[in-house]
Design a protein around this motif. Structure first.
Motif, PDB file in Angstrom:
ATOM      1  N   THR A 198       0.815  -1.123  -0.106  1.00 14.92           N
ATOM      2  CA  THR A 198      -0.005   0.033  -0.103  1.00 14.92           C
ATOM      3  C   THR A 198       0.785   1.320   0.139  1.00 14.92           C
ATOM      4  OG1 THR A 198      -1.585  -1.299   1.111  1.00 14.92           O
ATOM      5  CG2 THR A 198      -2.005   1.061   1.199  1.00 14.92           C
ATOM      6  N   GLU A 216      -8.867  -3.647  -5.970  1.00 15.65           N
ATOM      7  CA  GLU A 216      -9.083  -2.852  -4.797  1.00 15.65           C
ATOM      8  C   GLU A 216      -9.898  -3.036  -3.608  1.00 15.65           C
ATOM      9  OE1 GLU A 216      -5.904  -1.558  -3.985  1.00 15.65           O
ATOM     10  OE2 GLU A 216      -5.001  -1.274  -5.927  1.00 15.65           O
ATOM     11  N   GLN A 217     -11.029  -3.345  -4.210  1.00 17.19           N
ATOM     12  CA  GLN A 217     -12.401  -3.551  -3.742  1.00 17.19           C
ATOM     13  C   GLN A 217     -12.177  -4.778  -2.958  1.00 17.19           C
ATOM     14  OE1 GLN A 217     -15.151  -2.636  -6.853  1.00 17.19           O
ATOM     15  NE2 GLN A 217     -15.432  -0.471  -5.898  1.00 17.19           N
ATOM     16  N   LYS A 255      -9.533  -6.664  -2.452  1.00 15.88           N
ATOM     17  CA  LYS A 255      -8.523  -6.488  -1.276  1.00 15.88           C
ATOM     18  C   LYS A 255      -9.155  -6.255  -0.050  1.00 15.88           C
ATOM     19  CE  LYS A 255      -4.406  -4.862  -3.744  1.00 15.88           C
ATOM     20  NZ  LYS A 255      -3.513  -3.618  -3.652  1.00 15.88           N
ATOM     21  N   GLY A 256     -10.169  -5.355  -0.024  1.00 15.50           N
ATOM     22  CA  GLY A 256     -10.529  -4.729   1.270  1.00 15.50           C
ATOM     23  C   GLY A 256     -11.587  -6.043   1.862  1.00 15.50           C
ATOM     24  N   ILE A 257     -12.499  -6.390   0.804  1.00 18.35           N
ATOM     25  CA  ILE A 257     -13.369  -7.392   1.418  1.00 18.35           C
ATOM     26  C   ILE A 257     -12.637  -8.685   1.967  1.00 18.35           C
ATOM     27  CG2 ILE A 257     -14.847  -9.025   0.228  1.00 18.35           C
ATOM     28  CD1 ILE A 257     -15.881  -7.095  -1.890  1.00 18.35           C
ATOM     29  N   ALA A 268      -9.485  -8.695   3.341  1.00 20.00           N
ATOM     30  CA  ALA A 268      -8.714  -8.181   4.301  1.00 20.00           C
ATOM     31  C   ALA A 268      -9.638  -8.282   5.557  1.00 20.00           C
ATOM     32  CB  ALA A 268      -8.165  -6.980   4.379  1.00 20.00           C
ATOM     33  N   GLU A 269     -11.068  -7.784   5.500  1.00 12.22           N
ATOM     34  CA  GLU A 269     -11.750  -7.641   6.658  1.00 12.22           C
ATOM     35  C   GLU A 269     -12.259  -9.067   6.897  1.00 12.22           C
ATOM     36  OE1 GLU A 269     -12.647  -5.325   8.514  1.00 12.22           O
ATOM     37  OE2 GLU A 269     -14.120  -6.554   9.671  1.00 12.22           O
ATOM     38  N   ARG A 270     -12.846  -9.905   6.010  1.00 14.81           N
ATOM     39  CA  ARG A 270     -13.213 -11.245   6.340  1.00 14.81           C
ATOM     40  C   ARG A 270     -12.034 -12.071   6.776  1.00 14.81           C
ATOM     41  NH1 ARG A 270     -15.902 -12.718   0.773  1.00 14.81           N
ATOM     42  NH2 ARG A 270     -17.860 -11.406   0.907  1.00 14.81           N
ATOM     43  N   ASN A 330      -9.417 -10.793   8.401  1.00 12.86           N
ATOM     44  CA  ASN A 330      -8.697  -9.969   9.564  1.00 12.86           C
ATOM     45  C   ASN A 330      -7.307 -10.192   9.233  1.00 12.86           C
ATOM     46  OD1 ASN A 330      -8.669  -8.455  11.799  1.00 12.86           O
ATOM     47  ND2 ASN A 330      -8.298 -10.114  13.322  1.00 12.86           N
ATOM     48  N   THR A 331      -6.787  -9.652   7.941  1.00 13.94           N
ATOM     49  CA  THR A 331      -5.489  -9.494   7.862  1.00 13.94           C
ATOM     50  C   THR A 331      -5.300  -8.144   7.049  1.00 13.94           C
ATOM     51  OG1 THR A 331      -3.878 -10.425   6.327  1.00 13.94           O
ATOM     52  CG2 THR A 331      -6.007 -10.579   5.740  1.00 13.94           C
ATOM     53  N   VAL A 384      -4.552  -5.564   4.013  1.00 16.29           N
ATOM     54  CA  VAL A 384      -5.057  -5.420   2.440  1.00 16.29           C
ATOM     55  C   VAL A 384      -3.794  -6.351   1.735  1.00 16.29           C
ATOM     56  CG1 VAL A 384      -6.661  -3.673   2.353  1.00 16.29           C
ATOM     57  CG2 VAL A 384      -4.392  -3.260   2.243  1.00 16.29           C
ATOM     58  N   HIS A 428     -11.192   2.640  -2.487  1.00 14.57           N
ATOM     59  CA  HIS A 428     -11.638   1.290  -3.038  1.00 14.57           C
ATOM     60  C   HIS A 428     -11.527   0.330  -2.183  1.00 14.57           C
ATOM     61  CE1 HIS A 428     -12.021   3.523  -6.505  1.00 14.57           C
ATOM     62  NE2 HIS A 428     -10.759   3.694  -6.946  1.00 14.57           N
ATOM     63  N   GLN A 429     -10.157   0.154  -1.165  1.00 20.08           N
ATOM     64  CA  GLN A 429     -10.002  -1.048  -0.278  1.00 20.08           C
ATOM     65  C   GLN A 429     -11.045  -0.658   0.637  1.00 20.08           C
ATOM     66  OE1 GLN A 429      -6.033  -0.106   0.524  1.00 20.08           O
ATOM     67  NE2 GLN A 429      -5.259  -1.124  -1.416  1.00 20.08           N
ATOM     68  N   GLY A 445     -14.358  -2.017   0.074  1.00 17.77           N
ATOM     69  CA  GLY A 445     -14.766  -3.331   0.245  1.00 17.77           C
ATOM     70  C   GLY A 445     -14.750  -3.834   1.790  1.00 17.77           C
ATOM     71  N   MET A 446     -13.760  -3.101   2.637  1.00 14.73           N
ATOM     72  CA  MET A 446     -13.959  -3.542   4.176  1.00 14.73           C
ATOM     73  C   MET A 446     -15.200  -3.290   4.638  1.00 14.73           C
ATOM     74  SD  MET A 446      -9.961  -2.724   5.169  1.00 14.73           S
ATOM     75  CE  MET A 446     -10.400  -3.351   6.908  1.00 14.73           C
ATOM     76  N   ARG A 481      -7.557   0.066  10.163  1.00 17.76           N
ATOM     77  CA  ARG A 481      -8.307  -0.394  11.323  1.00 17.76           C
ATOM     78  C   ARG A 481      -8.184   0.636  12.448  1.00 17.76           C
ATOM     79  NH1 ARG A 481      -7.012  -5.175   8.958  1.00 17.76           N
ATOM     80  NH2 ARG A 481      -8.693  -6.424   8.191  1.00 17.76           N
TER      81      ARG A 481
END
Lengths: 248, 253
Positions: free
Chosen positions: A65, A190-191, A193-195, A197-199, A201-202, A204, B190-191, B194-195, B232
């Motif tokens: 990042t 990118e979107q 990566k976010g999904i 990372a959240e699922r 817990n890591t 991006v 964008h990241q 998604g989060m 976070r």
């Protein structure tokens, strides 16, 4: 290994990918890595202009990042913007030079934070038009030679060819469609990566590493996989998670 | 085209929609233009249209569930058909049966969307076959980009905006910026989208709206808020709806 040998390998690898059903983002990312190795620079980024003529990062030699942010900074200022606007190569720009820092204040600060001291930028050319730029960043002050730059421009041209060669889902053969599709694919990635990372817990970055590894080992196109995940049609539990802090 | 884009500001969804569509069609050298927005899944609903040719084509695609428009929405790629009569029957079997009766001969579809966010489709039609010039294509792409950003502004953001418009600071400006929205194009945004979507089990467009709402109500830039989410330091909850009162719930690590 001497460069010529390595170059031959890269040439074969590129030719193989381009004749195959390749993923444009994954291809450009690997091309950035090869470019970094061949030219012995610290980082390489490939940027494409969007419909507002704003440069967007499409791929970089490493997906961390911090590096992506530095490239993102170049939507408004920096060597890639100058190169894109003028259509000319910008070489061996000393980022520690005061006049450079004054010209691109935000970019210079961020570049310094990343440890980059010299930058060069080459245009992505398409029939007399410039569609983007490739940026080369060095942590050492050794200037790139004329033969380095010839090679760099050839690799930038390969990037352009790859963007125009990609087979989109709609089988669009239009140049403008291809450019737009590549930009869209990057955003999807990118979107996702976010999904992930959240699922998981890591971070991006780690999410991307795990996603790419899964795509490669299962012959999935990275972008198609990302789209399926975004649409909720792919069960992400199938992807082995990256360990925290893992690097590629 | 610049004039058309100005018409889109401040509210493209007003009564003036049809007029804008006519002006845009003219600027693009086309006979008709329509804009359909995604309602659910890949289904779309007609928002604007300039004339009968554009409306008929849009209705036909809607009824048959196939055509360049649905393809553009589904794939996120442009679909250009310079001559409907030359299209292979297998591509859109039902549509090709109807094609001879349609006024539209050339159809150009431009998806409206941001990455995996599908917003809708801009469709330009012409009664005569033939290509679109590079300039016209660039103009259409620019129009699609502006429409996308306007759609993503969302109604939920319009309400608190009105009250705070006068004397608004930088972040409010950001929300109201009519086109481009450079900040929207940042990887970290964008990241974060998604989060938030995974955190709150929201579709991506709503997640983006939530982020923007938070940025607006906390008077910070979208990029700053996105960075906090990705690192976070900030976690949006179902209760923080972007309204300044009560203050958004912020959980710190």
């Amino acid at each position: 290994m001497i460069r010529e040998q390595r170059l031959t390998e890269v040439f074969v690898e590129v030719a193989d990918s381009l004749t195959d059903d390749f993923d444009v983002i994954d291809f450009l990312q690997q091309l950035s890595v090869r470019c970094m190795e061949l030219l012995n620079v610290a980082a390489v980024g490939i940027m494409l202009a969007d419909s507002n003529s704003t440069l967007q990062t499409i791929a970089a030699s490493d997906e961390h990042t911090r590096l992506l942010e530095l490239f993102a900074q170049q939507h408004a200022q920096g060597p890639c913007v100058d190169c894109y606007n003028s259509g000319n190569v910008r070489t061996n720009i000393n980022l520690t030079d005061r006049t450079v820092a004054a010209k691109w204040p935000q970019f210079a600060v961020q570049a310094e934070g990343t440890g980059f001291v010299v930058a060069s930028a080459l245009p992505l050319r398409l029939r007399g038009r410039t569609i983007g730029a490739m940026g080369l960043f060095q942590t050492d002050p050794d200037p790139l030679t004329a033969s380095d730059l010839t090679l760099a421009q050839a690799l930038a041209d390969v990037a352009t060819i790859a963007i125009l060669q990609q087979r989109t889902l709609a089988h669009s053969e239009l140049e403008r469609g291809q450019l737009q599709y590549a930009l869209t694919s990057r955003i999807v990635l990118e979107q996702v990566k976010g999904i992930l990372a959240e699922r998981w817990n890591t971070s991006v970055d780690d999410a991307f590493t795990a996603l790419r590894r899964y795509a490669r080992s299962h012959s999935y196109q990275l972008t198609s996989l990302a789209r399926e995940i975004a649409d909720g049609t792919f069960d992400t539990n199938q992807i082995p998670r990256a360990a925290n802090g893992e690097r590629k | 085209m610049a004039e058309v884009l100005r018409l889109l500001h401040p509210d493209p969804w007003s009564e003036a929609g049809a007029d804008i569509a006519v002006a845009a069609a003219e600027a693009l050298g086309m006979d008709g233009l329509s804009v359909s927005l995604v309602t659910e899944g890949d289904r779309t609903e007609l928002l604007w249209c300039s004339d009968d040719a554009a409306r008929c084509f849009e209705d036909m695609q809607h009824t048959l569930g196939e055509g360049p428009g649905p393809d553009a929405v589904r794939t996120g790629a442009m679909v250009w058909v310079p001559d409907l009569a030359q299209v292979r029957t297998e591509r859109w079997p039902a549509l090709s049966m109807e094609a001879p009766d349609l006024q539209a001969r050339a159809v150009y579809c431009f998806p409206l969307g941001l990455g995996a966010i599908r917003v809708g489709v801009l469709t330009a039609v012409r009664r005569t076959p033939g290509p679109m010039s590079a300039q016209q294509a660039d103009d259409a792409i620019a129009l699609a980009a502006v429409l996308t950003m306007r759609c993503l502004n969302g109604k939920e953001l319009q309400a608190p905006e009105t009250g705070a418009q006068n004397g608004a600071n930088g972040s409010a400006e950001t929300v109201r910026q009519p086109d481009g929205l450079p900040q929207m194009l940042n990887a970290v945004v964008h990241q974060a989208t998604g989060m938030v979507s995974a955190q709150l089990l929201l579709p991506l467009p709503q997640a983006l709206l939530r982020l923007r709402g938070h940025a607006y109500s906390s008077r910070r830039s979208l990029t700053e808020v996105a960075k906090d989410v990705v690192d976070r330091r900030l976690r949006l909850t179902h209760r923080s709806n972007g309204s300044p009162t009560p203050p958004p719930v912020v959980e710190k690590d």
